[in-house]
Motif scaffolding. Structure first.
Motif, short mmCIF file in Angstrom:
data_model
loop_
_atom_site.label_atom_id
_atom_site.label_comp_id
_atom_site.label_asym_id
_atom_site.label_seq_id
_atom_site.Cartn_x
_atom_site.Cartn_y
_atom_site.Cartn_z
N ARG A 222 -8.27 -2.10 1.18
CA ARG A 222 -7.43 -2.06 2.60
C ARG A 222 -8.59 -1.95 3.44
O ARG A 222 -8.51 -1.19 4.96
CB ARG A 222 -6.54 -0.93 2.55
CG ARG A 222 -5.49 -1.36 1.91
CD ARG A 222 -4.33 -1.99 2.56
NE ARG A 222 -3.20 -2.44 1.70
CZ ARG A 222 -2.30 -3.07 2.27
NH1 ARG A 222 -1.98 -3.01 3.59
NH2 ARG A 222 -1.34 -3.87 1.52
N GLU B 125 -4.75 -9.69 3.36
CA GLU B 125 -3.56 -8.80 3.87
C GLU B 125 -3.03 -9.26 4.78
O GLU B 125 -3.82 -9.88 5.86
CB GLU B 125 -4.48 -7.36 4.00
CG GLU B 125 -3.13 -6.27 4.22
CD GLU B 125 -2.73 -6.45 5.39
OE1 GLU B 125 -1.40 -6.02 5.54
OE2 GLU B 125 -3.45 -6.89 6.60
N VAL C 121 -7.20 0.84 -4.44
CA VAL C 121 -6.50 0.82 -3.06
C VAL C 121 -6.19 2.31 -2.58
O VAL C 121 -6.78 2.59 -1.65
CB VAL C 121 -5.25 -0.04 -3.24
CG1 VAL C 121 -4.59 -0.07 -1.93
CG2 VAL C 121 -5.35 -1.40 -3.91
N GLN D 38 -1.06 4.93 -0.61
CA GLN D 38 -1.08 5.71 0.50
C GLN D 38 -0.75 7.27 0.15
O GLN D 38 -1.41 8.29 0.48
CB GLN D 38 -0.15 5.24 1.69
CG GLN D 38 -0.16 6.14 3.03
CD GLN D 38 -1.77 6.19 3.57
OE1 GLN D 38 -2.17 5.17 3.90
NE2 GLN D 38 -2.22 7.49 3.61
N ALA E 22 0.84 -1.25 0.00
CA ALA E 22 0.07 0.02 -0.12
C ALA E 22 0.86 1.40 -0.20
O ALA E 22 0.24 2.45 0.09
CB ALA E 22 -0.89 0.05 1.22
N HIS F 174 -4.41 -6.64 -0.50
CA HIS F 174 -5.08 -5.33 -0.05
C HIS F 174 -6.64 -5.74 0.47
O HIS F 174 -7.48 -4.70 0.50
CB HIS F 174 -5.44 -4.57 -1.43
CG HIS F 174 -4.25 -4.18 -2.02
ND1 HIS F 174 -3.24 -3.57 -1.38
CD2 HIS F 174 -3.72 -4.60 -3.37
CE1 HIS F 174 -2.29 -3.27 -2.13
NE2 HIS F 174 -2.53 -3.88 -3.36
N GLY F 175 -6.73 -6.91 1.12
CA GLY F 175 -7.74 -7.22 1.79
C GLY F 175 -9.02 -7.76 1.08
O GLY F 175 -8.76 -8.32 -0.03
N LEU G 240 -7.89 3.88 0.84
CA LEU G 240 -7.27 4.51 1.98
C LEU G 240 -7.47 5.94 2.06
O LEU G 240 -7.40 6.44 3.09
CB LEU G 240 -5.74 4.48 1.67
CG LEU G 240 -5.10 3.11 1.81
CD1 LEU G 240 -3.87 2.96 1.06
CD2 LEU G 240 -5.03 2.51 3.13
#
Length: 372
Positions: free
Chosen positions: A285, A315, A260, A226, A222, A321-322, A264
């Motif tokens: 995420r 993740e 992603v 981010q 990430a 990434h979940g 975030l």
């Protein structure tokens, strides 16, 4: 275990490094510059402060700054939008000539000269016509943002956030144009204008962050997302101009790794962001919509033939990434993918996905394309 899964699904191609360049030099010159005997403001000042500064200048002074420091003015949230367009045209022309010179440089390899030639032609293409470039930075692989429609009058603004392998050379494509940010945004704006002519819309191809190159470790982590999330929050908060009815409402359309970044960013986005739609997402995420901590409506879509479905929706240790945003338990509203072909087909004219995106962008509903 997650690393092994990523390795076996092709997520481990390394990304090359970017080097500082013309924008750093431009910022240094700006910091030492002045206008009418006044020092220039900190380029990291708030958008409100920058708006006040440019508002204190006459039109001639504004144009002189745009022409003298195009790589700064063209990227300043708070500067008047038409002035940013002017500055970025000048910056693109300068960058084109710099790349033209590099095509003959004996200090570059043959491959380097070929890349310089490709960049030169890309900048020539972006300079063609009356294109509205809201951000441009040729440093490294480069970043850009382009506006379709009248941003200064828009009631609803759609922002397309692309994924991996997004850079200046892939900002637009001749082959498969709707797989590139420019083609995605142009198609979405055309669809909104056709289906909802009574709504004043604008669409931004927002490739103003550093995306991963290839399906490598950067794509599985990430870190770049981010940074992209922080830049996206700043853009939505500071770069969109106020019109007579106030600030426009915003819908985000986040493709692949771009989702992603949007996930975030979700918690920090201002209330004017009413919708977040993700397409071909490896994850946001978050385990569910609630964990995004946003009041925006969240939409998700994935074609049955999209290869992203084979990427582990996990993740662990910073990789992956979940949860899968199209899974029922995630809680997103679903859009139809009828007519879509593969991972890069969501913005192709004639698909129900593009029709659904237009409904989300223009009026905040999925229209007849909503499913589930």
């Amino acid at each position: 275990m997650v690393f092994v899964l990523l390795l076996t699904t092709g997520w481990t191609v390394a990304q090359g490094d970017s080097q500082p360049g013309a924008r750093a030099a431009a910022l240094t010159a700006w910091e030492q510059g002045s206008i009418a005997g006044r020092p220039l403001p900190d380029p990291d000042a708030s958008a409100r402060a920058l708006t006040g500064f440019f508002g204190s200048l006459d039109a001639g002074q504004q144009k002189r700054l745009a022409d003298r420091y195009p790589l700064v003015v063209g990227n300043l949230d708070g500067a008047p939008v038409p002035l940013r367009y002017r500055a970025n045209r000048a910056a693109l022309a300068d960058a084109r000539e710099a790349e033209r010179a590099r095509t003959h440089s004996p200090q570059l390899t043959e491959q380097g000269r070929q890349t310089a030639g490709r960049r030169m032609h890309r900048f020539e293409s972006i300079l063609s016509g009356d294109r509205q470039i809201l951000a441009f930075d040729p440093t490294g692989n480069g970043r850009a943002a382009e506006v379709f429609g009248d941003l200064s009058r828009a009631e609803r603004v759609s922002v397309v956030v692309p994924g991996i392998d997004t850079e200046l050379l892939t900002f637009e494509r001749t082959q498969r144009p709707h797989s590139a940010p420019v083609g995605m945004a142009r198609a979405l704006q055309d669809q909104q204008r056709e289906r909802y002519p009574g709504v004043r819309t604008a669409t931004v191809a927002w490739a103003d962050y550093t995306a991963p190159r290839g399906l490598g470790l950067d794509a599985a982590s990430a870190k770049l997302a981010q940074d992209g999330a922080e830049r996206l929050i700043d853009f939505v908060r500071d770069a969109l101009p106020r019109h007579s009815g106030g600030l426009p409402e915003v819908a985000l359309f986040c493709h692949s790794y771009g989702s992603v970044a949007c996930g975030l960013a979700a918690e920090g986005l201002p209330p004017r962001v009413t919708d977040i739609a993700v397409a071909g997402s490896p994850g946001m995420r978050a385990d569910n919509v609630g964990e995004l901590h946003t009041e925006a409506r969240v939409w998700a879509i994935r074609d049955d033939d999209d290869w992203i479905a084979d990427v582990p929706h996990l993740e662990f240790g910073g990789l992956g990434h979940g949860a899968d945003p199209v899974a029922p338990e995630f809680g997103a509203r679903r859009l139809s993918a009828e007519g879509v072909s593969g991972h890069a087909g969501y913005f192709v004219p004639g698909t129900t996905s593009l029709a659904g995106f237009a409904s989300v962008g223009a009026v905040g509903t999925g229209g007849s394309a909503a499913a589930g």
